[in-house]
Design a protein around this motif. Structure first.
Motif, PDB file in Angstrom:
ATOM      1  N   ALA A  26      84.299  27.204  34.147  1.00  0.00           N
ATOM      2  CA  ALA A  26      83.067  26.589  33.628  1.00  0.00           C
ATOM      3  C   ALA A  26      82.127  26.237  34.760  1.00  0.00           C
ATOM      4  CB  ALA A  26      83.403  25.344  32.813  1.00  0.00           C
ATOM      5  N   ASP A  27      80.826  26.335  34.467  1.00  0.00           N
ATOM      6  CA  ASP A  27      79.754  25.946  35.393  1.00  0.00           C
ATOM      7  C   ASP A  27      78.859  24.966  34.655  1.00  0.00           C
ATOM      8  OD1 ASP A  27      77.715  25.654  37.197  1.00  0.00           O
ATOM      9  OD2 ASP A  27      77.143  27.761  37.255  1.00  0.00           O
ATOM     10  N   CYS A  28      79.013  23.649  34.965  1.00  0.00           N
ATOM     11  CA  CYS A  28      78.255  22.605  34.271  1.00  0.00           C
ATOM     12  C   CYS A  28      76.935  22.355  34.983  1.00  0.00           C
ATOM     13  CB  CYS A  28      79.063  21.306  34.228  1.00  0.00           C
ATOM     14  SG  CYS A  28      80.630  21.468  33.353  1.00  0.00           S
ATOM     15  N   THR A  29      75.998  21.767  34.245  1.00  0.00           N
ATOM     16  CA  THR A  29      74.695  21.443  34.811  1.00  0.00           C
ATOM     17  C   THR A  29      74.846  20.428  35.934  1.00  0.00           C
ATOM     18  OG1 THR A  29      73.703  21.787  32.657  1.00  0.00           O
ATOM     19  CG2 THR A  29      72.382  20.615  34.288  1.00  0.00           C
ATOM     20  N   GLY A  30      74.104  20.664  37.033  1.00  0.00           N
ATOM     21  CA  GLY A  30      74.043  19.673  38.094  1.00  0.00           C
ATOM     22  C   GLY A  30      75.045  19.915  39.199  1.00  0.00           C
ATOM     23  N   HIS A  31      74.874  19.131  40.274  1.00  0.00           N
ATOM     24  CA  HIS A  31      75.764  19.155  41.421  1.00  0.00           C
ATOM     25  C   HIS A  31      76.184  17.717  41.706  1.00  0.00           C
ATOM     26  CE1 HIS A  31      73.944  23.091  41.930  1.00  0.00           C
ATOM     27  NE2 HIS A  31      72.752  22.502  41.996  1.00  0.00           N
ATOM     28  N   GLY A  32      77.079  17.539  42.672  1.00  0.00           N
ATOM     29  CA  GLY A  32      77.456  16.200  43.098  1.00  0.00           C
ATOM     30  C   GLY A  32      78.034  15.383  41.971  1.00  0.00           C
ATOM     31  N   VAL A  33      77.706  14.095  42.002  1.00  0.00           N
ATOM     32  CA  VAL A  33      78.282  13.153  41.025  1.00  0.00           C
ATOM     33  C   VAL A  33      77.856  13.490  39.598  1.00  0.00           C
ATOM     34  CG1 VAL A  33      78.368  10.739  40.326  1.00  0.00           C
ATOM     35  CG2 VAL A  33      78.503  11.335  42.747  1.00  0.00           C
ATOM     36  N   PRO A  34      76.558  13.799  39.311  1.00  0.00           N
ATOM     37  CA  PRO A  34      76.204  14.150  37.925  1.00  0.00           C
ATOM     38  C   PRO A  34      76.988  15.360  37.426  1.00  0.00           C
ATOM     39  CG  PRO A  34      74.232  13.690  39.209  1.00  0.00           C
ATOM     40  CD  PRO A  34      75.357  13.740  40.175  1.00  0.00           C
ATOM     41  N   GLY A  35      77.128  16.375  38.295  1.00  0.00           N
ATOM     42  CA  GLY A  35      77.893  17.543  37.889  1.00  0.00           C
ATOM     43  C   GLY A  35      79.346  17.211  37.633  1.00  0.00           C
ATOM     44  N   ALA A  36      79.890  16.340  38.471  1.00  0.00           N
ATOM     45  CA  ALA A  36      81.297  15.958  38.290  1.00  0.00           C
ATOM     46  C   ALA A  36      81.510  15.260  36.945  1.00  0.00           C
ATOM     47  CB  ALA A  36      81.736  15.059  39.436  1.00  0.00           C
ATOM     48  N   LEU A  50      79.726  19.567  22.267  1.00  0.00           N
ATOM     49  CA  LEU A  50      78.941  19.214  23.448  1.00  0.00           C
ATOM     50  C   LEU A  50      77.530  18.785  23.061  1.00  0.00           C
ATOM     51  CD1 LEU A  50      79.763  21.823  26.245  1.00  0.00           C
ATOM     52  CD2 LEU A  50      79.751  19.348  26.485  1.00  0.00           C
ATOM     53  N   ARG A  51      76.917  19.519  22.117  1.00  0.00           N
ATOM     54  CA  ARG A  51      75.560  19.155  21.700  1.00  0.00           C
ATOM     55  C   ARG A  51      75.547  17.782  21.051  1.00  0.00           C
ATOM     56  NH1 ARG A  51      71.782  17.792  22.527  1.00  0.00           N
ATOM     57  NH2 ARG A  51      69.704  18.186  21.726  1.00  0.00           N
ATOM     58  N   ALA A  52      76.575  17.470  20.293  1.00  0.00           N
ATOM     59  CA  ALA A  52      76.649  16.144  19.678  1.00  0.00           C
ATOM     60  C   ALA A  52      76.827  15.069  20.742  1.00  0.00           C
ATOM     61  CB  ALA A  52      77.808  16.105  18.673  1.00  0.00           C
ATOM     62  N   LEU A  53      77.631  15.385  21.786  1.00  0.00           N
ATOM     63  CA  LEU A  53      77.860  14.410  22.850  1.00  0.00           C
ATOM     64  C   LEU A  53      76.593  14.198  23.675  1.00  0.00           C
ATOM     65  CD1 LEU A  53      79.853  12.680  24.546  1.00  0.00           C
ATOM     66  CD2 LEU A  53      80.307  14.718  25.906  1.00  0.00           C
ATOM     67  N   LEU A  54      75.842  15.274  23.933  1.00  0.00           N
ATOM     68  CA  LEU A  54      74.664  15.212  24.806  1.00  0.00           C
ATOM     69  C   LEU A  54      73.374  15.105  24.011  1.00  0.00           C
ATOM     70  CD1 LEU A  54      75.720  18.058  27.259  1.00  0.00           C
ATOM     71  CD2 LEU A  54      75.992  15.593  27.591  1.00  0.00           C
ATOM     72  N   LEU A  55      73.428  14.492  22.871  1.00  0.00           N
ATOM     73  CA  LEU A  55      72.273  14.447  21.975  1.00  0.00           C
ATOM     74  C   LEU A  55      71.052  13.818  22.634  1.00  0.00           C
ATOM     75  CD1 LEU A  55      71.240  15.055  19.142  1.00  0.00           C
ATOM     76  CD2 LEU A  55      72.031  12.784  18.426  1.00  0.00           C
ATOM     77  N   SER A 113      68.875  18.544  28.333  1.00  0.00           N
ATOM     78  CA  SER A 113      68.730  19.356  29.536  1.00  0.00           C
ATOM     79  C   SER A 113      70.054  19.654  30.201  1.00  0.00           C
ATOM     80  CB  SER A 113      67.813  18.640  30.547  1.00  0.00           C
ATOM     81  OG  SER A 113      68.378  17.404  30.937  1.00  0.00           O
ATOM     82  N   ASN A 114      71.167  19.105  29.674  1.00  0.00           N
ATOM     83  CA  ASN A 114      72.484  19.344  30.239  1.00  0.00           C
ATOM     84  C   ASN A 114      73.274  20.280  29.328  1.00  0.00           C
ATOM     85  OD1 ASN A 114      72.475  17.742  32.644  1.00  0.00           O
ATOM     86  ND2 ASN A 114      72.452  15.929  31.330  1.00  0.00           N
ATOM     87  N   GLY A 115      74.187  21.017  29.946  1.00  0.00           N
ATOM     88  CA  GLY A 115      75.018  21.939  29.195  1.00  0.00           C
ATOM     89  C   GLY A 115      76.004  22.610  30.119  1.00  0.00           C
TER      90      GLY A 115
END
Length: 650
Positions: free
Chosen positions: A463-473, A506-511, A515-517
């Motif tokens: 998987a490749d999540c949005t962001g780097h560093g702490v937000p990505g983690a 995921l969409r329900a969690l990131l409602l 901009s994240n996914g």
């Protein structure tokens, strides 16, 4: 460099730049003047040449016409065999010969085609008989057929061995053409007197109404042209210039009487020339005068004017510079000298205000500033010590905060590492595998996982999540938790269905934040290790057969984003699994890494070439090989994204 030196350089630079522009403009204007004077010169010279040529030829034409109008010669042309008439006719011809400028005369009787000629060196007698079909005498038939009164013709006579400008006049009796008579002008003398110009850069070309060259300064060219018996193959003025279409249009204007003189520009031997042409209707000739303006009116004649302008401009610059130095620069120099004393610590120095102008106001302001500095100087050391202590305390606080923050981030890396598949578990489930995991920061947004079914099947995830560093983690933790739940509740036999469930959760969690996914790939390996089912959102499965590759592309749909279609059905791709074939799942960080001589992304082609070169290497060496390859490509550039590559073979 002081202000005076800089000002001097500025003045010199302005002088050079403006001077260069002025010289360029001067030569452009001078060029226009030269062309205008050249055109006027060419026009006057062409008119002068017209008068000179007509004066040279008119007398010969009049004599030739008087000759063919002689009743005696007309009768002889009808009765050539009469001895008495022959004697009188030859005497008549010889009397005309003495009047012609070239002291030559010819007479042709049409019935017999006999050609009589004398140039004073030899007696007037029959020279030869014109024979039909003879190319050397084809001029006679053409003249009798095409000319009504008279014509001028440059030709070389093989029988006489002469190259002349021939004046051919038609002998008529009762309206019938019975012969031809006239004279000739030696071509060399004619060209020397009429065509050759003593003026440098001036050339005259004579052409007839059809554009065929009759006179040119090149003697050899004219000799060769005169020896060509077929008129249509002779040299035309079009052959002498680089733009023949221009010439024809202007010559036609002259012939049709629209203008008396035509002036135009030509390119001859790749040199621009000014041309003036005049038409001599009496002889159907056109005089074309070519003038090289650079030789006729030389630009250096304007140099005294240019020198005067340069001296005037330099004098103006010097006077302005002297005034500026006196009114501004010298006063600023005194002000600078006094300010150096203040800079050395003498704050009791007051500057003299000599004038009520901008520099005087500047001096007053400087005195006020000096007093302010003197007041501040007394308390400066105390303020510096206080500020230093404050900065020391702030530095210590920042170091403590940074230490805690880095400790937290390193602990977060331990937590994130715990989410990844354990090396021992991977070794048990996939004995021949390698993992290259390289976050951009201490922690990152990529992760990989493996799940074992009760029936022995495997599910591999990258998987490749949005962001780097702490937000990505944080995104990896949330995504990994939802993936664990989806695998536990669903069936790993259908990776596409798992992707669909995960997309919705995921969409329900990131409602609150669309901009994240995540981009996610799932690979189901059957218990018998003979089949694979692959499904992915925005990722591909690389299959390496020796040096060749097959890319099984996932769907172009990421998971969890605001624009991700919640009802989208992902696609399962079924593959036959074979021993020895290598399979790769990777995030886009490795392909997008900038580097190389031009800072381009690594790209698919370069990575495939590298993997093909390592086909004989054990799979467990790929991590070190990949790391060296990526770092060499990256060079001194920063890592752009998190990098994850999972490879295995069965």
């Amino acid at each position: 460099m002081g202000l005076r030196g800089r000002f001097l350089l500025l003045v010199v630079g302005i002088y050079l730049v403006v001077g260069a522009l002025a010289v360029l403009g001067f030569f452009q204007v001078a060029g226009k003047i030269v062309r205008s004077l050249g055109a006027s010169y060419a026009t006057q010279y062409a008119q002068q040449q017209k008068g000179h040529i007509l004066a040279k030829i008119d007398r010969e034409l009049v004599l030739a016409q008087k000759l063919v109008d002689s009743p005696l010669l007309q009768r002889w042309a009808q009765n050539e065999s009469d001895p008495a008439l022959r004697k009188l006719a030859l005497e008549e011809l010889d009397s005309f010969r003495r009047l012609f400028a070239d002291k030559s005369v010819f007479f042709v009787i049409d019935k017999s085609k006999n050609y009589y000629f004398s140039d004073g060196k030899r007696p007037l007698e029959l020279r030869y008989t014109i024979k039909p079909g003879d190319p050397t005498t084809a001029w006679y038939a053409a003249t009798i057929e095409q000319v009504d009164d008279f014509a001028l013709h440059v030709d070389h006579s093989e029988q006489l061995g002469l190259t002349n400008v021939w004046i051919n006049a038609i002998v008529k009796q009762d309206g019938k053409k019975v012969g031809l008579g006239g004279s000739g002008l030696d071509l060399t003398e004619f060209l020397k007197e009429v065509v050759h110009s003593p003026e440098p850069g001036v050339q005259t070309i004579l052409v007839n109404g059809q554009g065929f060259v009759q006179g040119h300064s090149d003697q050899q060219l004219m000799e060769a042209n005169a020896r060509i018996k077929e008129e249509s193959k002779r040299l035309k003025i079009d052959n002498l210039v680089d733009d023949p279409g221009v010439v024809q249009a202007h010559l036609q204007n002259l012939i049709e009487g629209r203008t008396q003189v035509e002036t135009f520009e030509l390119v001859v031997d790749k040199r621009p020339m000014l041309a003036a042409a005049t038409y001599m209707k009496e002889i159907d000739w056109i005089a074309v005068v070519l003038v090289d303006p650079a030789q006729v009116v030389r630009s250096r004649q304007f140099l005294p004017i240019l020198g005067l302008l340069a001296i005037s401009f330099l004098a103006t610059i010097l006077l302005v510079s002297m005034m500026i130095d006196r009114l501004i620069l010298s006063r600023l120099a005194r002000l600078t000298g006094q300010t150096r004393e203040i800079a050395a610590g003498r704050y009791d120095v007051l500057l003299t205000v000599d004038r009520e102008d901008e520099i005087g106001h500047l001096t007053e302001s400087f005195n006020h500033m000096t007093a302010t500095i003197r007041d501040y100087t007394h308390n400066l050391e105390r303020k510096v010590e206080e500020r230093t202590e404050e900065l020391t305390r702030s530095k210590a606080q920042l170091e403590a905060i940074n230490t805690k923050l880095m400790s937290s981030i390193h602990y977060a890396r331990l937590i994130q590492s715990a989410l990844l598949a354990k090396p021992a578990e991977l070794a048990r489930l996939l004995p021949q595998h390698v993992v290259y995991w390289r976050p951009r920061d201490v922690v990152g947004g990529d992760f990989y996982a493996i799940y074992e079914d009760p029936d022995g099947g495997l599910l591999l995830a990258v998987a490749d999540c949005t962001g780097h560093g702490v937000p990505g983690a944080f995104m990896t933790m949330a995504t990994k938790a939802l993936l664990d739940s989806a695998v536990a509740q669903g069936s790993s036999d259908d990776p596409a269905a798992l992707l669909g469930d995960l997309n919705r959760t995921l969409r329900a969690l990131l409602l609150q934040d669309g901009s994240n996914g995540v981009d996610l790939a799932l690979l189901r390996i059957a218990p018998d290790r003979r089949k694979m089912v692959f499904a992915a959102g925005k990722m591909s499965l690389w299959v390496q057969y020796g040096t060749g590759f097959q890319l099984v592309r996932g769907d172009k749909m990421s998971l969890g984003y605001d624009d991700s279609d919640q009802s989208f059905r992902f696609t399962n791709h079924t593959l036959d699994a074979s021993p020895g074939i290598r399979y790769f799942l990777m995030t886009d960080g490795v392909l997008d890494q900038a580097g190389g001589p031009k800072g381009y992304g690594l790209g698919v082609r370069r990575l495939q070439e590298a993997l093909a070169g390592w086909k004989g290497e054990p799979i467990d060496r790929l991590e070190a090989l990949l790391d060296n390859f990526v770092r060499e490509w990256q060079g001194a550039l920063a890592q752009r994204d998190d990098i994850t590559v999972v490879a295995f073979q069965l």
